[in-house]
Design a protein around this motif. Structure first.
Motif, PDB file in Angstrom:
ATOM      1  N   SER A 102       0.855  -1.188   0.000  1.00 41.96           N
ATOM      2  CA  SER A 102       0.000   0.000   0.000  1.00 41.96           C
ATOM      3  C   SER A 102       0.888   1.234   0.000  1.00 41.96           C
ATOM      4  CB  SER A 102      -1.007  -0.031   1.135  1.00 41.96           C
ATOM      5  OG  SER A 102      -0.440  -0.362   2.368  1.00 41.96           O
ATOM      6  N   GLY A 103       0.961   1.999   1.075  1.00 43.13           N
ATOM      7  CA  GLY A 103       1.812   3.177   1.065  1.00 43.13           C
ATOM      8  C   GLY A 103       1.043   4.429   1.390  1.00 43.13           C
ATOM      9  N   THR A 104       1.569   5.560   0.880  1.00 40.05           N
ATOM     10  CA  THR A 104       1.070   6.860   1.341  1.00 40.05           C
ATOM     11  C   THR A 104      -0.380   7.147   0.956  1.00 40.05           C
ATOM     12  OG1 THR A 104       2.008   7.893  -0.637  1.00 40.05           O
ATOM     13  CG2 THR A 104       3.355   7.943   1.345  1.00 40.05           C
ATOM     14  N   THR A 105      -0.882   6.552  -0.114  1.00 36.51           N
ATOM     15  CA  THR A 105      -2.220   6.932  -0.588  1.00 36.51           C
ATOM     16  C   THR A 105      -3.323   5.974  -0.159  1.00 36.51           C
ATOM     17  OG1 THR A 105      -1.884   5.715  -2.624  1.00 36.51           O
ATOM     18  CG2 THR A 105      -1.289   8.053  -2.659  1.00 36.51           C
ATOM     19  N   ALA A 106      -2.973   4.955   0.638  1.00 31.64           N
ATOM     20  CA  ALA A 106      -3.974   3.934   0.990  1.00 31.64           C
ATOM     21  C   ALA A 106      -5.142   4.519   1.773  1.00 31.64           C
ATOM     22  CB  ALA A 106      -3.321   2.795   1.771  1.00 31.64           C
ATOM     23  N   VAL A 107      -4.880   5.565   2.540  1.00 35.25           N
ATOM     24  CA  VAL A 107      -5.940   6.163   3.351  1.00 35.25           C
ATOM     25  C   VAL A 107      -7.100   6.636   2.460  1.00 35.25           C
ATOM     26  CG1 VAL A 107      -4.882   8.473   3.359  1.00 35.25           C
ATOM     27  CG2 VAL A 107      -6.354   7.780   5.251  1.00 35.25           C
ATOM     28  N   ARG A 108      -6.807   6.999   1.213  1.00 33.85           N
ATOM     29  CA  ARG A 108      -7.853   7.440   0.300  1.00 33.85           C
ATOM     30  C   ARG A 108      -8.243   6.354  -0.697  1.00 33.85           C
ATOM     31  NH1 ARG A 108      -9.402  12.450  -1.991  1.00 33.85           N
ATOM     32  NH2 ARG A 108     -10.831  12.093  -3.724  1.00 33.85           N
ATOM     33  N   TYR A 109      -7.230   5.688  -1.287  1.00 36.29           N
ATOM     34  CA  TYR A 109      -7.504   4.825  -2.433  1.00 36.29           C
ATOM     35  C   TYR A 109      -7.414   3.332  -2.115  1.00 36.29           C
ATOM     36  CZ  TYR A 109      -6.946   9.213  -5.026  1.00 36.29           C
ATOM     37  OH  TYR A 109      -7.083  10.493  -5.486  1.00 36.29           O
ATOM     38  N   GLY A 110      -7.068   2.997  -0.873  1.00 34.64           N
ATOM     39  CA  GLY A 110      -6.978   1.585  -0.504  1.00 34.64           C
ATOM     40  C   GLY A 110      -5.642   0.969  -0.854  1.00 34.64           C
ATOM     41  N   THR A 111      -5.524  -0.321  -0.553  1.00 30.36           N
ATOM     42  CA  THR A 111      -4.279  -1.066  -0.773  1.00 30.36           C
ATOM     43  C   THR A 111      -4.412  -1.869  -2.068  1.00 30.36           C
ATOM     44  OG1 THR A 111      -4.961  -3.134   0.275  1.00 30.36           O
ATOM     45  CG2 THR A 111      -4.227  -1.381   1.749  1.00 30.36           C
ATOM     46  N   MET A 112      -3.436  -2.732  -2.339  1.00 32.06           N
ATOM     47  CA  MET A 112      -3.544  -3.595  -3.519  1.00 32.06           C
ATOM     48  C   MET A 112      -4.791  -4.483  -3.433  1.00 32.06           C
ATOM     49  SD  MET A 112      -1.261  -2.693  -5.679  1.00 32.06           S
ATOM     50  CE  MET A 112      -1.034  -3.963  -6.924  1.00 32.06           C
ATOM     51  N   ARG A 113      -5.176  -4.863  -2.210  1.00 31.18           N
ATOM     52  CA  ARG A 113      -6.406  -5.636  -2.035  1.00 31.18           C
ATOM     53  C   ARG A 113      -7.591  -4.955  -2.713  1.00 31.18           C
ATOM     54  NH1 ARG A 113     -11.056  -6.221   1.257  1.00 31.18           N
ATOM     55  NH2 ARG A 113     -11.246  -8.266   2.217  1.00 31.18           N
ATOM     56  N   ASP A 114      -7.630  -3.641  -2.633  1.00 29.57           N
ATOM     57  CA  ASP A 114      -8.778  -2.886  -3.120  1.00 29.57           C
ATOM     58  C   ASP A 114      -8.650  -2.478  -4.577  1.00 29.57           C
ATOM     59  OD1 ASP A 114      -9.798  -2.688  -0.359  1.00 29.57           O
ATOM     60  OD2 ASP A 114      -8.021  -1.452  -0.080  1.00 29.57           O
ATOM     61  N   ASN A 115      -7.473  -2.611  -5.146  1.00 35.96           N
ATOM     62  CA  ASN A 115      -7.235  -2.079  -6.481  1.00 35.96           C
ATOM     63  C   ASN A 115      -6.873  -3.119  -7.528  1.00 35.96           C
ATOM     64  OD1 ASN A 115      -7.504   1.000  -6.314  1.00 35.96           O
ATOM     65  ND2 ASN A 115      -6.344   0.471  -4.468  1.00 35.96           N
TER      66      ASN A 115
END
Lengths: 457, 457
Positions: free
Chosen positions: A147-160
């Motif tokens: 994930s990283g810096t943008t997960a708070v908005r766009y999610g992790t690899m799980r979500d993408n």
């Protein structure tokens, strides 16, 4: 020997694209952190899923381990061949296979890197948001559930990751998911392979969800006196429903390392670095509300970066944190921790960790993706001083114990590899055995990345 | 007989909470759609996870099927005991176990319904966003990977279940996930049980992600001349990055059924029903941009519902669509279809379906969650006329074939149950066999909801 017979067949299949050169073996036996060099017996460079399937079939016949390799940026030794065998390097499988702007999705091969993908997407008005900092391969990011810096908005690899093509341990090539945005049709195999670190199969294609490039972006950095003030500001921001695109915490030691490495002039105290994405009006509104929250918690020294070059400078500094911290102690090696806790326990977790590090003989700046409750300490030790290495190991161990006691996880985004295997039982209990049942069902010979992820593997 | 011996032990365990009354058996053998009555041998009403574990252990010893039961609102016969056995009804396990406003999460037992949960949450400023329309149980919603009108904004159950407690086929009680917002620690078992329809275990506790009640909400309905205009407006809205909370399509036949059932006065043409959540200013901006997009596509007759009671009326009408459509043909039964396609193929899918229905002897209003590419047709048939039932079956079959040909799925949100089992091979190919491998690994005796989900089960 089994591996030798496999190598002959693989050499017939791949010719020059099976390498046994020392430089190739060493490169694929190395990692970015503190694990020892463990070279594979050979490196394969397949060009198609069918070729990957043939490689796995040959290895299956000979009981030869198969370990995937993307960009080599993983931090827990995931791609190292601890039992020898074949490192399957996806560098030649780095194409965009299909791009559908209307559906806001893209199908890629696993070897494409995050930066290559976003460069290709630039003209479409779309981007792939998951950003672990390192220019990792997309296949590797999926395999470690990065994930990283943008997960708070766009999610992790799980979500993408919307769907996958996977080569199984017996060489079968399957597809998981469809191109529809959602489905209730059966077990979620996509989610099963994302984060499996190549222990259930090798990912040979990924369908990814894309996002529209925001109309407006603004970023800022602000300083706090105490860690708990910064964390309280984050909690309030989340509860207000402000859709932050990034919200990063760095402690005083990290700010100091930034100053030395990047020539910045941050006060040596805890900071938040934030970014907002949206319409011009929306971003202005978010920034204003955030500013009020920060002021309520005694934050100050707000600097807004609305120009693209200022934002790039800000996030480049953040992404280079690892190197900045490493440069603060020349010759040092590091253990990078990665705990994630419920946000209500975050201030407690960071403060206790800070105190624990300060009571130790080593240094370890703290920084993290606080919107998710995830933070890292880069524990620096002099490799010639065993007492420093032990201190780093002990601190890392206590961080995980602390995270588990607070209801959190040993790893928010770096994965298990070999570094965190010892915590699987404590974190999952009997559920770890269920993972083993799944592993044995799909890879009864245990050839896919053996030694990782499950008990007795 | 095996089931008889199990019943004796279960009766000793549960006393009055094991029922064999005809009304209980019939109620747990019925479904909301066209499947025949298939009563279980008994209904168990456990009160704790430990009791569920004891029930499953007894059933395992006797090879007796175990089928979970939530609120009985599933649409593909998921909770029906087609091979007999024990229906485990979670109505007594309907408590909130822990609520953490700071972490925006809640732990619940599986029997609590969506409406009960949201009523309990009202005072906290938080809500659970997944809304399939029916007042389903949370455990059932997780087991079918339900979604509904708000998935376009808040995701499906896949995205909103953070962790589970599950009783496995051998009675072991495991926990999946942690209270941290993200984790890279091992296989994603939470995602494996969500959508598994009770074939891998029974969910006895769920940790759910909550959201902040939006500061401002506005909803609207607008009319279009042609289906493709409505769909194009949806695609543009998504691409503009407007964060719609709901965007629902209803066709002319559905509008007509609404008018007859709810006394509304919608023109008999395709409509979009939308809702925006955000700050006052954000919602106003979203509504304005959406209005421009709609106008570009010839939409008209915009009616905004900013007052809560007007919005409630709008969404009640939408949620009662099933009953409105059923009332349009008294005495009819229905097959409810549930395909989901890539959004770029949505207009094509809806138009071809519309034409197919019009060429048939039956009626079938179309409506759906078009922001996800998911739509339903409620195919009405007179149960005394076999030719109508066959026509409905043929139409439903062709809808699935069309969805798969367009890269979509046989079910966006209703699940597999028995109604969609015949499409698993076409949709998943060899990946369906992988699901079977997972099933056999976790439930080698095949006692958990047998006859569902996997091949030869």
């Amino acid at each position: 020997m089994a591996i030798q017979s496999a190598l002959e067949e693989l050499s017939n299949l791949l010719g020059q694209r099976l390498s046994r050169s020392k430089s190739d073996l060493d490169q694929h036996g190395a990692s970015e952190t503190h694990f020892p060099l463990t070279p594979p017996d050979a490196v394969a460079y397949p060009e198609t899923a069918e070729e990957v399937s043939e490689i796995v079939k040959i290895c299956a016949r000979h009981g030869c381990p198969v370990v995937g390799w993307g960009a080599g940026t993983s931090l827990e030794g995931q791609a190292q061949a601890f039992s020898g065998g074949i490192s399957v390097d996806f560098r030649n499988m780095n194409k965009i296979l299909r791009l559908s702007p209307e559906d806001m999705d893209v199908a890629v091969q696993p070897g494409i890197t995050r930066e290559e993908l976003n460069t290709e997407l630039r003209a479409t008005g779309l981007f792939f948001p998951v950003d672990p900092g390192a220019n990792a391969s997309i296949g590797g990011m999926a395999s470690t559930r990065a994930s990283g810096t943008t997960a708070v908005r766009y999610g992790t690899m799980r979500d993408n990751v919307l769907g996958l093509q996977v080569v199984l341990a017996d060489g079968r090539i399957i597809r998981t998911g469809t191109r529809a945005r959602k489905s209730s049709a059966g077990y979620d195999l996509t989610a099963m392979f994302v984060g499996a670190e190549g222990t259930l199969g090798l990912i040979t294609e990924l369908t990814l969800r894309l996002r529209g490039q925001p109309e407006a972006v603004t970023a800022a950095v602000c300083a706090f006196e105490r860690i708990e003030d910064a964390v309280s500001a984050v909690i309030d921001t989340i509860q207000m429903g402000i859709p932050m695109a990034r919200i990063e915490f760095v402690d005083a030691a990290t700010a100091s390392a930034f100053n030395a490495y990047s020539g910045s002039e941050m006060p040596e105290c805890p900071h938040l670095m934030v970014e907002f994405h949206g319409s011009e009006q929306g971003v202005a509104e978010q920034a204003e509300t955030f500013g009020e929250i920060v002021a309520d918690h005694g934050g100050k020294g707000f600097e807004w970066a609305t120009k693209p070059e200022d934002r790039t400078a800000l996030w480049t500094m953040r992404h280079h944190a690892h190197w900045a911290v490493m440069a603060s102690k020349p010759g040092a090696r590091s253990i990078v921790t990665d705990i994630c806790v419920p946000i209500s326990r975050l201030a407690e977790a960071v403060n206790e960790t800070r105190a624990d590090i300060e009571a130790s003989p080593i240094t370890g700046p703290i920084l993290g993706h606080v919107g998710d409750g995830n933070f890292h300490s880069i524990l620096l030790f002099d490799p010639t001083k065993p007492e420093e290495e032990h201190a780093a190991e002990d601190l890392a161990h206590r961080m995980v114990e602390r995270a588990l006691a607070l209801g959190g996880t040993a790893t928010g985004e770096h994965g298990i590899g070999v570094g965190k295997l010892k915590y699987m039982e404590a974190e999952h209990g009997d559920a770890w055995d269920v993972m083993g049942q799944v592993k044995r069902a799909l890879d009864p010979q245990n050839i896919m990345n053996p030694g990782k992820m499950v008990r007795g593997n």
